[in-house]
Design an enzyme around this catalytic site. Structure first.
Site, PDB file in Angstrom:
ATOM      1  N   ARG A 174       0.836  -1.209   0.000  1.00  9.44           N
ATOM      2  CA  ARG A 174       0.000   0.000   0.000  1.00  9.44           C
ATOM      3  C   ARG A 174       0.869   1.256   0.000  1.00  9.44           C
ATOM      4  O   ARG A 174       0.518   2.254  -0.623  1.00  9.44           O
ATOM      5  CB  ARG A 174      -0.990   0.004   1.173  1.00  9.44           C
ATOM      6  CG  ARG A 174      -2.005   1.125   1.114  1.00  9.44           C
ATOM      7  CD  ARG A 174      -3.162   0.933   2.090  1.00  9.44           C
ATOM      8  NE  ARG A 174      -4.230   0.108   1.564  1.00  9.44           N
ATOM      9  CZ  ARG A 174      -5.288   0.554   0.888  1.00  9.44           C
ATOM     10  NH1 ARG A 174      -5.441   1.838   0.648  1.00  9.44           N
ATOM     11  NH2 ARG A 174      -6.217  -0.279   0.449  1.00  9.44           N
ATOM     12  N   GLU A 206      -9.801   5.839   7.127  1.00 16.56           N
ATOM     13  CA  GLU A 206      -8.367   6.115   7.120  1.00 16.56           C
ATOM     14  C   GLU A 206      -7.942   7.389   6.389  1.00 16.56           C
ATOM     15  O   GLU A 206      -7.034   8.090   6.857  1.00 16.56           O
ATOM     16  CB  GLU A 206      -7.612   4.934   6.491  1.00 16.56           C
ATOM     17  CG  GLU A 206      -7.744   3.642   7.260  1.00 16.56           C
ATOM     18  CD  GLU A 206      -7.289   2.459   6.431  1.00 16.56           C
ATOM     19  OE1 GLU A 206      -8.007   2.072   5.488  1.00 16.56           O
ATOM     20  OE2 GLU A 206      -6.202   1.926   6.712  1.00 16.56           O
TER      21      GLU A 206
END
Ligand code: MTE
Ligand code: MOS
Length: 772
Positions: A310, A719
């Protein structure tokens, strides 16, 4: 009236603030004869266990059982990658649990643990990323993503710069530490209450350790007092200890970590180190970037590889980089196993590219925001600039500029730039700084399989409803959103919906509540189940009204046909009629995110369903004598699609931002030379609190932002807002720069007052030298 989109408080808000909300560790007093567990912690960062002698512990009154590797009926491993022995023969980090003691009281367990005799052979330890690189201590594969032709990109560059930056980790510091309570029933079935973000994986690990089929294990999570990624996999060992204890002693066993145990035993956000070479034009356009990322994974693999993936997928943030090569490695060190933490590597990737853009801007003497916008993806009529380095076309690419421009004007960036310049000209010892940074964050699990969810909705004869789904509540408001979705989809008032605790025996094989996908996935599954039931009820009502089922309306607990809106039935009446006609009143629901594919080795494909966008402007004031600073004002514009629950979403935006601010400016996680976590309590580890809140905090959700293809047009929010805090780091750097005469200002992370002070010193020295 629409229930979805209503600004209602969190469904447990009252319970949270009055103390009535129950958490896992509140349950054990209801279980008679509960045993308490305490670990035997190793005093070395790396060592071989030569001998482990439990006998002395039994001399402590109240000690009932010492759990060791010999007692494990199944596999002695609390992970799913086979590298996390529950009772290790080789100690891999300071404080690792080598055995657990069960006793009548927690105190007795603690005293018993101190009596267990363990002999160690200390081994050399690797404690930093630099040491790991030097010794080639890595785990997992080398990941690499690339686009274009570096040689060509650097060849065309007017400037080529290089740099490096180290980013510190972050302690989750959830208010509720890791907790589990296990009970064995008369049939040999184990029920584990666990503060876990991933009940199905906790079930898998418990079954693995006990050597049982998964059907013999049920895991339930009532709610968590914060998870932030720290309970995505790291709840598992404690659930396994509780389950093993219950299995062996036939008594309920409770594991609840003290803060000290939690900080010393569990993993944190991955520290990262990056070194890069970047090529750009004189106007600050990025042409080529070669970057290497090294993360500190700690002792086991855990989620380090997906976190690194990520990070590599967010090394672009909102910027088009035509020629790029990003390589990543996970360092294996003798530390806690670093794990998921809000943003999951995305924040690290983004801080690096924002660092690079500021380096480019300051080196060229251009305003950083000008360089940032020159590098944005898009415009949308130039398809070449709308694709990420991993090959995904960027949907709604214009939103990056839309949000940026709207925020620039609502935050009055230009006017305030002049104000700040004036202030700085008049104040030699205090400087203000201003910065705007964007966020583009991919939504979905990179691991395609995880992008599925299930639900089970039960309607009772009185019209009341129970909703089960696979998501867990950790304070983020998932249950509130699910309640709104179910009420909306069934056309009943909110109060008609009863949310059930998350249990693996209601919805099986669930994914972690993570990657911000909780509402996207579980919300869609719940909607699917509700719509099945509603369709059946519509058939029943249509008969009553003598109309087509498609013409039946369900709203606010009432049912009518569009032909005769005045002739209304209560929802419960329709339900009773359906029951009388033997129509099924419960349904399962399922959802899988469409269109995803990901080639893990080439790092190409479409890993994300869509992107969440946002931007933030931060203003700070820095004291030149001490490096101390204050955050004066923050403006945020963030895209959550059509908000499912605006109060919850705003809370997520504000909370995420403040947590990011903590990571980047306050939270200085330190390990000592022995490999001990040195910052092991709130007295040595500075967390953000009320005093860090900016006096002016304008957080707004982007209006008219419907996201087609997601439940009720919403977007994930958990997030992405954390990364808006990068604007604070950049504002601090802007202020530091004002003490000097120009050029790239290097600033350590976290940018504590101390780090800011040293950055100012460096800048002043630079100014002295260039002024000579
Ligand atoms: N908000 C609160 N209050 N507490 C938390 O633990 N975890 C964050 C975020 N917001 C968290 C939170 C993380 S790491 C994620 S992935 C998401 O919530 C998970 O929930 P969601 O998918 O339902 O947004
Ligand atoms: Mo969040 S880090 O995906 O649990």
């Amino acid at each position: 009236m629409k229930v979805v989109g209503q600004a209602i408080p969190h469904e447990s808000a009252r319970e949270h603030v009055t103390g009535r909300a129950l958490y896992t560790d509140d349950l054990w007093p209801r279980y008679p004869q509960t045993l308490h567990a305490w670990p035997v912690q190793a005093p070395h960062a790396h060592a071989r266990v030569l001998r482990l002698e439990p006998a002395p512990a039994y001399r402590v009154p109240g000690v009932v059982r010492v759990l060791t590797a010999q007692e494990v009926p199944g596999l002695n491993d609390a992970g799913i990658k086979g590298d996390e022995p529950l009772f290790p023969a080789e100690v891999m980090y300071h404080g690792q649990a080598v055995a657990w003691v069960l006793a009548e009281t927690e105190e007795a367990a603690r005293l018993g643990a101190a009596q267990v005799v363990v002999e160690y052979e200390p081994l050399p330890a690797i404690l930093t990323i630099q040491e790991a690189i030097a010794q080639g201590s890595f785990q997992g594969a080398t990941l690499q993503v690339r686009r274009g032709d570096l040689e060509q990109g650097f060849g065309a560059s007017a400037r080529v710069l290089s740099g490096a930056l180290y980013l510190g980790g972050q302690e989750h510091f959830y208010l509720e530490t890791q907790a589990s309570l296990a009970q064995l029933d008369e049939t040999g079935h184990i029920l584990v209450h666990s503060s876990t973000q991933h009940p199905s994986e906790t079930q898998e690990v418990v079954a693995q350790v006990l050597g049982l089929p998964r059907s013999q294990v049920t895991v339930q999570c009532i709610r968590m007092g914060g998870g932030f990624g720290g309970k995505e996999v790291q709840a598992n060992p404690y659930a396994a200890v509780a389950a093993l204890g219950a299995y062996l002693t036939r008594r309920p066993v409770r594991v609840r970590l003290s803060r000290l145990l939690d900080i010393t035993l569990t993993g944190k956000r991955h520290p990262f180190y990056a070194r890069w070479k970047v090529g750009c034009s004189e106007e600050g356009r990025l042409l080529a970037l070669q970057i290497e990322l090294f993360s500190d994974g700690g002792w086991s693999q855990d989620l380090s590889e997906p976190v690194l993936a990520r990070a590599l997928c967010h090394i672009d943030n909102a910027y088009f980089i035509p020629h790029l090569e990003a390589t990543g490695r996970v360092c294996k060190t003798h530390k806690t196993s670093q794990t998921a933490f809000r943003g999951f590597g995305g924040p690290q990737g983004m801080v690096f590219i924002e660092e690079i853009l500021t380096q480019v801007a300051q080196t060229l003497g251009l305003p950083p925001e000008v360089v940032r916008e020159r590098n944005f993806y898009g415009p949308s009529d130039d398809p070449q600039t709308c694709t990420t380095h991993y090959g995904q076309e960027i949907k709604d690419v214009e939103r990056i500029r839309l949000i940026w421009n709207e925020l620039k004007s609502s935050a009055e960036l230009e006017r305030r730039r002049q104000e700040v310049a004036l202030f700085n000209a008049q104040n030699p010892h205090r400087k203000r700084g201003l910065a705007i940074t964007p966020v583009k964050f991919g939504i979905s699990f990179n691991f395609t399989t995880y992008n599925q969810a299930g639900a089970l909705v039960l309607v009772y004869q009185d019209g009341s409803v129970q909703v089960n789904h696979g998501g867990t509540e950790m304070g983020q408001g998932l249950y509130t959103k699910i309640q709104q979705i179910a009420a909306e989809a069934l056309g009943v008032p909110l109060e008609a919906i009863r949310l059930m605790p998350t249990r693996t025996d209601k919805v099986p094989n669930t994914s972690a509540t993570a990657a911000s996908t909780g509402a996207d996935l579980n919300g869609a599954a719940v909607k699917d189940a509700c719509e099945k039931i509603k369709a059946r009820l519509a058939g029943v009502a249509a008969q009553r009204f003598g109309v087509n089922p498609a013409d039946v309306v369900f709203e606010d607990g009432q049912v009518w046909s569009i032909w005769k809106p005045d002739e209304r039935l209560a929802f419960a009446e329709v339900v009773r009629a359906a029951y009388a006609q033997r129509v099924q009143l419960f349904a399962d629901g399922f959802y899988r995110t469409p269109g995803l594919h990901w080639d893990k080795t080439r790092m190409q494909g479409k890993p994300f369903h869509y992107f969440a966008y946002g931007a933030a402007v931060s203003e700070v004031e820095v004291d030149g004598f001490t490096g101390q600073y204050a955050l004066r004002r923050v403006d945020i514009l963030h895209d959550v699609g059509d908000s499912l629950s605006p109060l919850v979403d705003l809370g997520q935006v504000e909370g995420g931002f403040i947590q990011g601010l903590g990571w980047l400016t306050l939270e200085d996680l330190r390990w000592d030379a022995e490999g001990r976590v040195a910052t092991r309590s709130a007295s040595t580890y500075k967390l953000p609190s009320f005093s860090e809140l900016p006096p002016v905090f304008n957080a707004k959700l982007l209006p008219k932002a419907t996201e087609t293809g997601v439940v009720y047009g919403s977007k994930a929010v958990g997030e992405p807002p954390l990364m808006l805090a990068i604007s604070v780091r950049e504002a601090l750097r802007d202020a530091v720069a004002a003490f000097g005469a120009g050029g790239y200002v290097e600033l350590a992370s976290p940018a504590t007052p101390e780090a800011v002070y040293w950055a100012i010193e460096q800048v002043r020295q630079g100014a002295l030298v260039s002024g000579d």
